[in-house]
Structures are given as structure tokens and as C-alpha cells.
Design an enzyme around this catalytic site. Structure first.
Site, PDB file in Angstrom:
ATOM      1  N   CYS A 212       0.815  -1.221   0.000  1.00 31.02           N
ATOM      2  CA  CYS A 212       0.000   0.000   0.000  1.00 31.02           C
ATOM      3  C   CYS A 212       0.848   1.270   0.000  1.00 31.02           C
ATOM      4  O   CYS A 212       0.326   2.369  -0.174  1.00 31.02           O
ATOM      5  CB  CYS A 212      -0.930  -0.009   1.208  1.00 31.02           C
ATOM      6  SG  CYS A 212      -1.780  -1.575   1.411  1.00 31.02           S
TER       7      CYS A 212
ATOM      8  N   HIS B  51      -9.177   2.896  -1.641  1.00 33.76           N
ATOM      9  CA  HIS B  51      -7.821   2.399  -1.428  1.00 33.76           C
ATOM     10  C   HIS B  51      -7.408   1.406  -2.525  1.00 33.76           C
ATOM     11  O   HIS B  51      -7.203   0.231  -2.258  1.00 33.76           O
ATOM     12  CB  HIS B  51      -7.750   1.759  -0.035  1.00 33.76           C
ATOM     13  CG  HIS B  51      -6.396   1.289   0.371  1.00 33.76           C
ATOM     14  ND1 HIS B  51      -5.232   1.876  -0.082  1.00 33.76           N
ATOM     15  CD2 HIS B  51      -6.002   0.261   1.184  1.00 33.76           C
ATOM     16  CE1 HIS B  51      -4.191   1.228   0.440  1.00 33.76           C
ATOM     17  NE2 HIS B  51      -4.631   0.248   1.199  1.00 33.76           N
TER      18      HIS B  51
END
Lengths: 141, 396
Positions: free
Chosen positions: B90, B333
Site C-alpha cells: 500500500c 484504497h
């Protein structure tokens, strides 16, 4: 259906009633850093000549836990996971067994005990054998 | 990290809206974000000399491995460039930005593109979920029932016990971020949500409920990075300086998992401290995670957190607005794009272009200094990759 360890050399499976299970980790003889699974290099000292194998367990302290209400296909919810710290100092991520899947089933800091057993089935229906922890049965003195 | 040989700034940012786009490919997402950034910078695209491409799961999900950046950027119109693929779960987007900064800062190139794109929605959801396991040490964590929701839940439980944080605080943070997201045209979720709705949604891993958690997402974000001299020559919009952009892997033998250390490194290298930060984007794959990021970044002590949340300290009109974009749970996300989406949000806030969610500066109309904290993956009890970026603009 066969029992297959998660990986060879990670833990000792008791062979008789008096035989206790343990995890196989390592500890640095210079700085004391202990880890599981074991490593041949100390992460703190960054040296490859200071680590020695150690037995970890069966007792540990519960650092935190949660009940998973969703899961991948091989882990049907609810199931309980947690972090424990072995008495020898190494932190271990683990499934928790012999515990109701309730959000208040355990207290942080309580004593836990190592169990070696089935953690899931693989795609061929074999039992994958690994480590789990349960609330300790002995009385803490 | 040592000081760069010369100052580096961001002259343009662009995004493809985050969301669920079953009819769009990664090429579509990448192209839109890149060209939005090029138009925002007001440059001739031929001035771009190199590109860093961030993506995490296209290889596992679609089989497109090995040359992802080269494939997706060819479709966006780029040939004959050095293209480098970067990944760090991420945190990949921030890593792409950092590499672009270093290359320009070292004087190798004057203008470099950093772009992150990710497409997680497919017809086959199970494949996308299974691919997420690659963000951990697959040998141990994935085979033991580890999930990121569980990781956040376990960390939050410790803070609850030690510092009196409550599930109600968590829902308040999530509700604040849903509201911010409702004002962001690029956000995946643009619906405000009450504390009660969030608390009554189903439990995923106590204390986390469904609406506190980020879902899967598709999207892309890009930034054009260039030297300060070059930015002056171009004379476009107000350039935003990269005061620092630090990266490290997580720690297991230090004071914590590495987050305090990287925060200090970022403040030291930027010559700034927590009181200088006027707006922040922090990594909150589960919205309450914002709270321990804020604490680790030194904005307040863990003991004060609950009270500050109740006072609205971190809301759009508060003293330190956090996750003005909506954060990961509301803005979305798409993992390889997240780090650069944080950067785009800060650039818009610093330039006064953030529309309905624009925050005020402490000493000027708009904020002058913003911080982005991005982290990714999980290895043995700490994040795999940690980044902290600080952006600042000159007085306009």
C-alpha cells in the site's frame, strides 16, 4: 487424509503424554534478541555469527487478540487470532483455540499455552499442522 | 537520508476517480491520471524524461507481471523513456514519488513522472481477496488466518486498554472521514454517514465495523516532479516543494514498529516539526487507524486523543485537519495508487484548489505545510514499508 506440518523444523510435536510441545526459534547471544520462526542472522546486530537455536514454550502472555467475523475460504469465521509473547521474549502471531469466539473472551496479559495441532485443511484435504495457543490451564502462582 | 543536491518540487497532480469500474482497464485508469497531471502542470508531455510506475496486484490478478509500467504507460503515450516499476504494497505510490524525487534531486533528470494505478474489482472477487495475502509474508501469515482488518483491530484493542480509546471514538473518526469524502469528487464513497450508522453496521473484527473499513477499489493518481529551476522556467501553477520523502522497512527490535523513527527522520530532514504541519493525509485502511498514525507522528499524545476527537480537532475546520480527502476508507484504497492520491490531495490543499473541502491555513489563506504518511504490507509484526512525506509551498 494426512497430517502435514506447516513447515519442517518450526515446532516439536509431542510424542507421548508427558512430552511438551515447543516452538523452535533463535536467540542472539550478544543482544538477546529472540524470534520465531528462528533466523540465522540477528536483525538487531545484523551479524550472522551470533544466533543460536532455542526452544520456546509452552507458556506465553497474550498481547492482543480479535475475533475475525470474515475470513478467506480456508478459515471459516468466526475464528480468533492474536499476538502472544513467549516467556523467552519472542512475539508470535497465532490462531487461538479452546476459546469462545466472543469479543471479551480473553484478557490482555493473561497466560496462554502452546498447542500443536490442525490449523486448517489444504486444497487436497490434508490437515495442515501448526501452532495455536489456548488459555493456560495451570494456576499462575 | 542525506540532503538532496538540489530542491525538488511537484508542479502537477492528477487522478482518475477512485471507485468500482468494471468496464475500465488499468490502461484507462493510468492514462487518465497521467494526462490530468500533465494538463495540471501545463507542460508539454515531451518534457517528461523518466517515469516510476507503482502497482501492486496486477500481476497476481491479471497475470500482467514483469513490465507493468512499460505496458500501461505505452498506452498513455510514452515511448523511449526509462520506466521503473516499484512496489511496496500500500506504500508503493509514495515510493514512486520518492524515487522520482531522488532522481531529480540528484540532477539526473529535470522532469519525472510518478504514477500509481490499481484495479482490484474483477468479476472474480475471490481472486482479488486471495491476491491481498501477497502483502504479507505468505509463508507464515497468510496460512495462519492473518487479515489486515484483524491487524488493525488488534492494535486498536491495545490502545483501548491502555489509553481509554472507545469504539465510539473510532466511529467518530470514520464519520468525519466519510463526510470529507462526500466533498471529494474523486472519492469512491461520497455519502456522509452518521456515528450511529457506522456503529450499527456489522462487526468485521471487533472493534471494527464494516463502515470503518476500506473496501476494494480501482483508481490511479499521478504527480509531475521537477527541479525548482525548471519549475521557475515553466512558470505554471505555484510549485509545491518536497521538503522530505522518507522510506524505511518496519522494525522489530526498536522502540516501536518503525513509525516513530521515520517520523523523526522526516521532521529532521525537512527542518520542520509537528507544530508546523497544517494538514495531513495518513494511512487508515481502517479509519480508526488514523488515530495511532496521528499519535506516532507526534501530533498529540495517545492520552489526549479521545478528547481531541470529541472536540473536532482533526475535522476540516479543526486545528489540524486530517484525511481531508476522506482517507482510505472513504476516498478509496486502490493500493498502488493510494500514496500518490495522498500527495494529490495535499497539493490541492496547499494551492487552495480543494473545493468544498478546502481547509484554511494557520498563517495564510491556505495551508503552507502538509504531511502524508503511507505504509504498506506486513512482515513479522511491523509494516513492510513506511513512508513520510512533507510538502510545503512558498508564500504566494
Amino acid at each position: 487424509m494426512t497430517d502435514l506440518p506447516l513447515r519442517e523444523g518450526l515446532f516439536h510435536i509431542p510424542e507421548s503424554p508427558g512430552d511438551k510441545p515447543y516452538l523452535i526459534g533463535s536467540r542472539c547471544r550478544v543482544c538477546g534478541y529472540a524470534c520465531f520462526p528462528g533466523k540465522s542472522v540477528c536483525v538487531r546486530c545484523r551479524r550472522d555469527d551470533t544466533m543460536a537455536e532455542i526452544k520456546l514454550g509452552p507458556y506465553a502472555t497474550l498481547e492482543t487478540f480479535t475475533v475475525m467475523r470474515v475470513g478467506p475460504h480456508d478459515f471459516p469465521p468466526p475464528y480468533v487470532i492474536g499476538y502472544v509473547r513467549m516467556k523467552e521474549g519472542a512475539p508470535v502471531f497465532t490462531l487461538i483455540t479452546d476459546c469462545e469466539p466472543k469479543d471479551d473472551a480473553l484478557k490482555l496479559g493473561q497466560e496462554m499455552e502452546l498447542v500443536i495441532g490442525k490449523i486448517r485443511e489444504d486444497s487436497r484435504g490434508n490437515n495442515v499442522i501448526g501452532w495455536k495457543f489456548k488459555p493456560a490451564e495451570r494456576q499462575v502462582t | 537520508m542525506k540532503k538532496l543536491a538540489r530542491e525538488v518540487c511537484i508542479i502537477g497532480v492528477g487522478m482518475h476517480k477512485f471507485g468500482k469500474f468494471l468496464d475500465k482497464s488499468l490502461k484507462d485508469l493510468t492514462r487518465v491520471a497521467v494526462w490530468n497531471a500533465i494538463h495540471d502542470a501545463g507542460i508539454d508531455a515531451k518534457q517528461i524524461e523518466a517515469a516510476y510506475f507503482s502497482n501492486v496486484l496486477a500481476g497476481l490478478i491479471t497475470g500482467q507481471e514483469s513490465i507493468r509500467g512499460q505496458v500501461f504507460l505505452r498506452d498513455a503515450g510514452f515511448e523511449g523513456l526509462p520506466i521503473v516499476n516499484v512496489e511496496g504494497a500500500c506504500a508503493s505510490g509514495a515510493i514512486a514519488l520518492r524515487e522520482a524525487m531522488i532522481t531529480v534531486g540528484a540532477g539526473v533528470y529535470d522532469m519525472v513522472l510518478a504514477v500509481g494505478a490499481e484495479k482490484l474489482y474483477l468479476d472474480d472477487t475471490a481472486r482479488s481477496i486471495a491476491a491481498m495475502a501477497a502483502n504479507t509474508d505468505v509463508e507464515f501469515m497468510a496460512g495462519l488466518g492473518f487479515q489486515f482488518t484483524g491487524s488493525y483491530a488488534m492494535t486498536l484493542r491495545k490502545y483501548m486498554q491502555q489509553y481509554g480509546w472507545t469504539q465510539e471514538h473510532f466511529a467518530r473518526v470514520a464519520s468525519k472521514n466519510k463526510y470529507n469524502g462526500s466533498l471529494n469528487p474523486y472519492a469512491q464513497y461520497q455519502k456522509p454517514m452518521s456515528v450511529e450508522e457506522i456503529l450499527s453496521s456489522r462487526v468485521i473484527a471487533w472493534p471494527l465495523t464494516l463502515y470503518m473499513c476500506a473496501t476494494m477499489g480501482d483508481g490511479a493518481a499521478a504527480a509531475i516532479v521537477c527541479s525548482q529551476e525548471m519549475a521557475r522556467k515553466i512558470g505554471g501553477k505555484l510549485p509545491v516543494t518536497i521538503a522530505t520523502c522518507c522510506l524505511r522497512s518496519g522494525e522489530v527490535t526498536g522502540e516501536d514498529d518503525g513509525q516513530r523513527g521515520i517520523a523523526r527522520e522526516a521532521y529532521d530532514t525537512a527542518g520542520l516539526g509537528p507544530p508546523d504541519i497544517e494538514v495531513a493525509e495518513v494511512h487508515d485502511a481502517m479509519a480508526p487507524g488514523e488515530m495511532f498514525r496521528i499519535e506516532k507522528l507526534g501530533f498529540c499524545r495517545a492520552e489526549e486523543m479521545g478528547q481531541l476527537i470529541d472536540q473536532g480537532y482533526f475535522s476540516l475546520t479543526g486545528k489540524l485537519p486530517v484525511n481531508t480527502s476522506g482517507g482510505l476508507a472513504a476516498r478509496g484504497h486502490p493500493i498502488g495508487a493510494t500514496g500518490l492520491a495522498q500527495i494529490a490531495e495535499l497539493v490541492w490543499q496547499l494551492r487552495g484548489e480543494a473545493g468544498a473541502r478546502q481547509v484554511k491555513g494557520r498563517n495564510s489563506l491556505y495551508p503552507r505545510v502538509g504531511l502524508a504518511q503511507n505504509s504498506g504490507g506486513y512482515v513479522e509484526g511491523s509494516p513492510a514499508a513506511l513512508t513520510v512525506t512533507i510538502l510545503k509551498r512558498d508564500v504566494a
